[in-house]
Design an enzyme around this catalytic site. Structure first.
Site, mmCIF file in Angstrom:
data_model
loop_
_atom_site.group_PDB
_atom_site.id
_atom_site.type_symbol
_atom_site.label_atom_id
_atom_site.label_comp_id
_atom_site.label_asym_id
_atom_site.label_seq_id
_atom_site.Cartn_x
_atom_site.Cartn_y
_atom_site.Cartn_z
ATOM 1 N N GLU A 14 -1.059 4.842 13.493
ATOM 2 C CA GLU A 14 -0.715 6.075 12.782
ATOM 3 C C GLU A 14 -0.867 7.292 13.694
ATOM 4 O O GLU A 14 -0.049 8.214 13.651
ATOM 5 C CB GLU A 14 -1.585 6.244 11.532
ATOM 6 C CG GLU A 14 -1.170 7.475 10.715
ATOM 7 C CD GLU A 14 -1.887 7.594 9.389
ATOM 8 O OE1 GLU A 14 -2.920 6.925 9.203
ATOM 9 O OE2 GLU A 14 -1.421 8.385 8.532
ATOM 10 N N HIS A 73 -9.861 2.111 0.056
ATOM 11 C CA HIS A 73 -8.411 1.926 0.003
ATOM 12 C C HIS A 73 -8.037 1.382 -1.373
ATOM 13 O O HIS A 73 -8.308 0.223 -1.692
ATOM 14 C CB HIS A 73 -7.989 0.951 1.091
ATOM 15 C CG HIS A 73 -6.510 0.892 1.317
ATOM 16 N ND1 HIS A 73 -5.590 1.501 0.491
ATOM 17 C CD2 HIS A 73 -5.782 0.292 2.296
ATOM 18 C CE1 HIS A 73 -4.384 1.273 0.927
ATOM 19 N NE2 HIS A 73 -4.466 0.536 2.034
ATOM 20 N N PHE A 131 1.286 -3.423 4.074
ATOM 21 C CA PHE A 131 1.602 -4.770 4.528
ATOM 22 C C PHE A 131 3.048 -5.099 4.169
ATOM 23 O O PHE A 131 3.585 -4.612 3.176
ATOM 24 C CB PHE A 131 0.687 -5.790 3.844
ATOM 25 C CG PHE A 131 -0.696 -5.854 4.432
ATOM 26 C CD1 PHE A 131 -1.040 -5.158 5.565
ATOM 27 C CD2 PHE A 131 -1.667 -6.649 3.838
ATOM 28 C CE1 PHE A 131 -2.308 -5.230 6.108
ATOM 29 C CE2 PHE A 131 -2.948 -6.726 4.360
ATOM 30 C CZ PHE A 131 -3.272 -6.017 5.505
ATOM 31 N N HIS A 165 -2.814 8.122 6.170
ATOM 32 C CA HIS A 165 -3.069 6.803 5.568
ATOM 33 C C HIS A 165 -4.502 6.402 5.927
ATOM 34 O O HIS A 165 -5.247 5.966 5.063
ATOM 35 C CB HIS A 165 -2.048 5.799 6.097
ATOM 36 C CG HIS A 165 -2.074 4.476 5.423
ATOM 37 N ND1 HIS A 165 -2.026 4.327 4.061
ATOM 38 C CD2 HIS A 165 -2.164 3.209 5.934
ATOM 39 C CE1 HIS A 165 -2.077 3.042 3.752
ATOM 40 N NE2 HIS A 165 -2.168 2.344 4.865
ATOM 41 N N LYS A 222 -9.699 7.986 2.264
ATOM 42 C CA LYS A 222 -10.255 6.630 2.187
ATOM 43 C C LYS A 222 -11.672 6.557 2.750
ATOM 44 O O LYS A 222 -12.382 5.589 2.496
ATOM 45 C CB LYS A 222 -9.339 5.652 2.920
ATOM 46 C CG LYS A 222 -7.969 5.474 2.269
ATOM 47 C CD LYS A 222 -7.124 4.449 3.010
ATOM 48 C CE LYS A 222 -5.764 4.268 2.345
ATOM 49 N NZ LYS A 222 -4.858 5.419 2.514
ATOM 50 N N CYS A 265 0.812 -1.221 0.000
ATOM 51 C CA CYS A 265 0.000 0.000 0.000
ATOM 52 C C CYS A 265 0.843 1.268 0.000
ATOM 53 O O CYS A 265 0.299 2.367 -0.018
ATOM 54 C CB CYS A 265 -0.953 -0.019 1.188
ATOM 55 S SG CYS A 265 -2.037 -1.462 1.178
#
Length: 426
Positions: A327, A353, A412, A316, A348, A176
């Site tokens: 975060e 996402h 990830f 994010h 998002k 991502c």
């Protein structure tokens, strides 16, 4: 530092063209109008049956014609359209004649295509001969679409041919964070003097039943299907996962000196980029946020800026319980007591996402935020998480001029990357 060099004596990198596709629509203006008005692009999935699945919603892009319904064709079509838009805005026509850096998902042939190949393969002759039988079937009846679907570099090769980029096109995947990584490679190529401009593209059209099930098995997706538009709620107490989505974005990067020399309009400056690995877990970020903290600080240092220079954060903000908490902890460590006074948005909440494309999509929105003096909202923010104290620009846009933005991407596999963008070089 001169007018065209940064604090380390490197060429300043400008953005002169942007293109974007998300579930909100095609093109920068349609996307921005929808995003800044708090419109959600999340809807019920119609691409494949979802009976029995715990997640039945997504931010699919279903309005682009593709010749073969697979992830490679979708990802290529998204990238092609955003690149056409970005090059037009930058004022380039003909061969681009500079490097291409593409972020693309690690696409595999979908199960339906594998079953179709198995159906036309000869009968088994001995145990373990499936590969030999598949090769025999392909030799008997070549299938170019299936062949391209199995090649990781197929999308970048087609983009290179279409737009006349120079050199071997680079295809990368850092989960991502991929979109930011592609931009980072373009920035570095210009800073190192290897080129005066670069095409950076990030695309993801890989949403399939298999992809949905895989992320569901990781408990990463929201299961709040009804209504779909309310599912993605970053930084809210009742968030339960992200909404998977598709999209693409292209940015044309140039050295500021070259862009001004040809009379290009400067849309923004790529001030700095930072990246750090997180070895804590294959899919989980380190709970203490250490690598994310280091990533943000690396981006600020690369930009030659400190925390007080940032006026807005494009988070994010996936809407997963763990990532949002991590975060927030990372931002708190970097910005300290000032953090609650810095506006933060998660795009998002409206587009879902977009995975591989997310970093570039959010870079485009970050630049547009500065260009318009409008902060897009974080929608569905009706039940704030009391342990996350942020100014999330709740539910409605805010008019406020900011001149420097931080955009985070945490993926990830321990892939972390942040960008610092500004309106002006200094």
């Amino acid at each position: 530092m001169t007018a065209y060099k940064d604090h380390l004596g490197r060429p300043i990198v400008a953005v002169t063209g942007m293109g974007i596709i998300t579930s909100l629509g095609q093109g920068l203006q349609d996307n921005w109008n929808a995003l800044s008005s708090g419109t959600s692009g999340i809807h019920d999935i119609t691409r494949f049956p979802t009976d029995g699945l715990s997640t039945r919603i997504a931010g699919t892009v279903d309005f682009i014609d593709i010749p073969v319904p697979n992830a490679v064709e979708r990802s290529y079509a998204f990238a092609r359209e955003t690149t056409i838009e970005a090059l037009a805005q930058a004022g380039f026509s003909g061969d681009f004649d500079a490097p291409l850096f593409l972020a693309a998902p690690p696409i595999e042939p979908e199960w339906s295509a594998r079953f179709a190949l198995a159906d036309r393969s000869p009968p088994a002759d001995h145990q373990g001969d499936a590969y030999e039988r598949f090769l025999a079937a392909m030799r008997q009846r070549p299938d170019p679409a299936f062949h391209e679907a199995a090649l990781f570099g197929a999308i970048s090769e087609r983009l290179a041919d279409r737009f006349g980029t120079r050199g071997l096109p680079v295809t990368l995947s850092t989960a991502c964070a991929s979109g930011v990584t592609a931009i980072q490679l373009g920035i570095e190529a210009i800073r190192q003097g290897r080129t005066s401009r670069a095409l950076t593209v990030a695309t993801d059209g890989s949403l399939s039943a298999e992809a949905l099930i895989r992320f569901s098995l990781l408990s990463a997706l929201s299961t709040q299907n009804d209504p779909p538009t309310k599912a993605s709620k970053p930084f809210s107490k009742d968030r339960d996962g992200f909404v998977i989505a598709e999209g693409a974005a292209t940015l044309v990067l140039e050295s500021l000196e070259a862009a001004i020399a040809r009379g290009a309009k400067i849309l923004g400056i790529m001030k700095g980029a930072g990246d750090k690995a997180d070895s804590f877990h294959r899919t989980r970020s380190s709970p203490d946020g250490g690598p994310a903290i280091a990533t943000i600080r690396a981006a600020l240092a690369d930009a030659g800026m400190d925390e007080s220079d940032i006026g807005y954060i494009n988070a994010h903000g996936t809407s997963t319980p763990e990532n949002d908490k991590m975060e927030y902890g990372a931002m708190s460590a970097v910005f300290g007591e000032r953090l609650p006074t810095i506006p933060v948005s998660s795009n998002k909440s409206m587009i879902g996402h977009t995975l591989t494309a997310a970093g570039a999509v959010e870079a485009v929105f970050s630049l547009q935020t500065m260009l318009t003096g409008t902060l897009p909202p974080t929608i569905n923010y009706n039940n704030p998480d009391p342990s996350i104290i942020l100014d999330v620009v709740p539910n409605k846009k805010r008019e406020k001029q900011v001149n420097a933005v931080l955009s985070n991407s945490f993926g990830f596999g321990g892939q972390n990357a942040s960008l610092v963008m500004a309106l002006e070089p200094a």
